[in-house]
Design an enzyme around this catalytic site. Structure first.
Site, PDB file in Angstrom:
ATOM      1  CG  ASP A 248      -2.035  -0.910   1.150  1.00  0.00           C
ATOM      2  OD1 ASP A 248      -2.277  -1.387   0.040  1.00  0.00           O
ATOM      3  OD2 ASP A 248      -2.704  -1.153   2.166  1.00  0.00           O
ATOM      4  CE  LYS A 270      -6.415   0.202  -1.886  1.00  0.00           C
ATOM      5  NZ  LYS A 270      -7.428  -0.673  -1.342  1.00  0.00           N
ATOM      6  CG  MET A 383      -8.850   6.181   5.833  1.00  0.00           C
ATOM      7  SD  MET A 383      -9.406   4.964   4.632  1.00  0.00           S
ATOM      8  CE  MET A 383     -10.312   3.821   5.633  1.00  0.00           C
TER       9      MET A 383
HETATM   10  N1  SAH Z   1      -5.133  -1.310   8.114  1.00  0.00           N
HETATM   11  C1  SAH Z   1      -4.741  -0.022   8.627  1.00  0.00           C
HETATM   12  C2  SAH Z   1      -5.722   1.058   8.273  1.00  0.00           C
HETATM   13  C3  SAH Z   1      -5.794   1.344   6.824  1.00  0.00           C
HETATM   14  S1  SAH Z   1      -6.844   2.681   6.447  1.00  0.00           S
HETATM   15  C4  SAH Z   1      -4.511  -0.126  10.138  1.00  0.00           C
HETATM   16  O1  SAH Z   1      -4.823  -1.151  10.724  1.00  0.00           O
HETATM   17  O2  SAH Z   1      -3.977   0.799  10.702  1.00  0.00           O
HETATM   18  C5  SAH Z   1      -5.705   4.021   6.378  1.00  0.00           C
HETATM   19  C6  SAH Z   1      -5.878   4.919   7.563  1.00  0.00           C
HETATM   20  O3  SAH Z   1      -5.205   4.355   8.688  1.00  0.00           O
HETATM   21  C7  SAH Z   1      -5.271   6.278   7.421  1.00  0.00           C
HETATM   22  O4  SAH Z   1      -6.103   7.145   6.712  1.00  0.00           O
HETATM   23  C8  SAH Z   1      -5.120   6.701   8.866  1.00  0.00           C
HETATM   24  O5  SAH Z   1      -6.360   7.087   9.399  1.00  0.00           O
HETATM   25  C9  SAH Z   1      -4.751   5.396   9.521  1.00  0.00           C
HETATM   26  N2  SAH Z   1      -3.301   5.242   9.692  1.00  0.00           N
HETATM   27  C10 SAH Z   1      -2.507   4.314   9.160  1.00  0.00           C
HETATM   28  N3  SAH Z   1      -1.229   4.464   9.594  1.00  0.00           N
HETATM   29  C11 SAH Z   1      -1.240   5.508  10.434  1.00  0.00           C
HETATM   30  C12 SAH Z   1      -0.247   6.169  11.208  1.00  0.00           C
HETATM   31  N4  SAH Z   1       1.029   5.774  11.206  1.00  0.00           N
HETATM   32  N5  SAH Z   1      -0.615   7.228  11.972  1.00  0.00           N
HETATM   33  C13 SAH Z   1      -1.902   7.638  11.997  1.00  0.00           C
HETATM   34  N6  SAH Z   1      -2.864   7.059  11.282  1.00  0.00           N
HETATM   35  C14 SAH Z   1      -2.555   6.012  10.500  1.00  0.00           C
END
Ligand code: SAH
Length: 468
Positions: A248, A270, A383
């Protein structure tokens, strides 16, 4: 990197050393391991150098270096232990076309000599650009202890066998053959003596040729919130063995670095809204590579099971008859509350926690909002950046307290992590002001621990004042 590591071909070429004392001896000990032709120029050489000369291991000229002495040399070492003499001889060597090293003089040197772990032909060179020789020596000692002494002979024999091993298909089959050779059959055969590694290699190759090709396989791997140290050991291992990595947008480069050098790395990134690679194409890619026999690692940020469209990809695998496994990871919500110093759940405060995405909240029913608006509720909103005002509006409309703490964590677990501690009434405006461009996770209902402490102290004080 101010210095680029390379291995210079020196077999049969000249290397010239000016100097006959301790510094020269230290370099010569290393240089004597090579197949280079060594020349030493020293008016007063140490007995050790005399001995090497007598044994025919180097050519000794008992005078100071003069123009013409470094012609056709690949490398030159100024080891005179005298700055003026080093400068004089280095100037001659440079003029005569050699790469020059002045011992203990980084600025004057065109190259530096690394710390070396020698399991010829396997050679590990460790450099710190002069910054931390102690560290280089510690790494060297660590590697010396870890690499089997027999690695050299094994590699030499293995090299002669490379052509034969080409009977195995490239990729995983060949890799597994070599891994068995270096780490199990080879060392065992070497220890047993009899027939030695040659025979072991033949046996092993026979066995591997007889194997049926293993079918491709998919690992859905949660890569965590960004800090490579938050990867699981399993994730590291499968990355290290992957033929194909499909990742990703949010996957940090430091994590991709851990993939096998030869792996095909595909960015299926994406952007929040508007996909740059349609989900269907990603599904097709995963299936295609697995069907071709590859070990596919599908790297998703955080945990693959949280807002990762994992089910569509698993369904595609099922439909194609491709085997898979899910390796859990640390989700952004866990990293975010860790940054806040808070728990996701807490006895007496909230016994449940919701994971929400900003995308789906538009479809939230009124009773969901009403439930979330109750005191003590905690939600991790993924998100949600663009949905901040909408979320605020709905919660206030359903009676949420305007002062409910809201914490936004940007780049959780990464070096550029930032925390915005705010409250429901100010949240959208302050989020916009903070201009956060990295991924953000919003924790509704929790303040950072320190802020909470300050607030409690403030309220205590206020109460005391009221009482007084
Ligand atoms: N599978 C991922 C989420 C994917 S959706 C998980 O479990 O974390 C993508 C969203 O995850 C981003 O828009 C943000 O809201 C969050 N996200 C992912 N990595 C992040 C990080 N290091 N710090 C803050 N938010 C994060």
């Amino acid at each position: 990197m101010q210095h680029f590591p390379v291995f210079i071909a020196v077999a049969g070429r000249r290397i010239v050393v000016s100097g006959g004392g301790g510094a020269a001896i230290a370099k010569l000990r290393l240089l004597l391991k090579t197949e280079a032709r060594l020349t030493v120029l020293a008016a007063d050489p140490a007995p050790e150098i005399e001995r090497w000369a007598a044994e025919g291991r180097l050519t000794l000229t008992r005078r100071a270096l003069e123009p013409g002495d470094v012609l056709c040399a690949a490398l030159f070492y100024a080891a005179n232990e005298d700055a003026a003499e080093d400068a004089r001889t280095a100037a001659i060597a440079r003029a005569e076309g050699a790469l020059v090293n002045i011992v203990d003089n980084l600025e004057g040197s065109a190259f530096i000599t690394p710390a070396i772990v020698d399991r010829d032909p396997v050679v590990v060179a460790i450099g710190t650009e002069g910054a931390a020789p102690v560290l280089a020596r510690a790494i060297k000692a660590d590697l010396e202890a870890r690499l089997p002494a027999a690695l050299g002979p094994l590699a030499r024999i293995g090299k002669m066998f490379r052509k034969k091993a080409e009977d195995l298909p490239t990729g995983r089959a060949r890799r597994e053959f070599w891994r068995d050779y270096y780490f199990s059959d080879g060392p065992r055969a070497l220890a047993a003596g009899e027939g030695g590694p040659h025979a072991a290699l033949h046996d092993l190759l026979g066995r591997h040729l007889g194997r049926k090709a293993r079918p491709g396989y998919v690992f859905f791997v949660g890569a965590g919130p960004g800090d490579p140290e938050l990867l699981t050991l399993k994730a590291r291992r499968v990355l290290d063995e992957a033929d194909v990595v499909i990742h990703d947008r949010l996957i940090a480069p430091e994590i991709l670095e851990l993939a096998r050098r030869e792996a095909i790395v595909i960015d299926a990134g994406k952007e929040g809204f508007g996909a740059s690679m349609p989900q269907q194409d990603i599904n097709a890619l995963i299936v295609e590579h697995a069907r071709a026999g590859g070990q596919v690692v599908r790297l998703k940020s955080g945990d693959a099971t949280v807002f990762g469209r994992l089910d569509e990809e698993m369904d595609a695998c099922d439909a194609a008859g491709v085997g898979f496994q899910v390796l859990p990871g640390i989700t952004a919500a866990s990293a975010a509350v860790a940054a806040l110093g808070q728990s996701l759940t807490r006895r007496g405060r909230n016994a449940s926690v919701r994971f929400l995405t900003g995308h789906d909240m538009k479809g939230f029913a009124d009773h969901d909002w009403a439930a979330l608006a109750r005191p003590g509720e905690v939600a991790a909103i993924y998100m949600g950046r663009k949905a901040a005002r909408f979320i605020q509006g709905r919660l206030l409309m359903h009676g949420a307290d305007r002062g409910t703490p809201v914490s936004v964590v940007e780049n959780a677990s990464r070096p550029d992590q930032r925390i915005l501690a705010t409250a429901l009434d100010r949240f959208p405006a302050e989020l916009a002001d903070a201009r956060m461009s990295g991924p953000v996770l919003t924790i509704y209902g929790l303040a950072p621990r320190t802020a909470l402490r300050a607030l409690e102290a403030f309220q205590d004080n206020a109460e005391k004042q009221e009482l007084a």
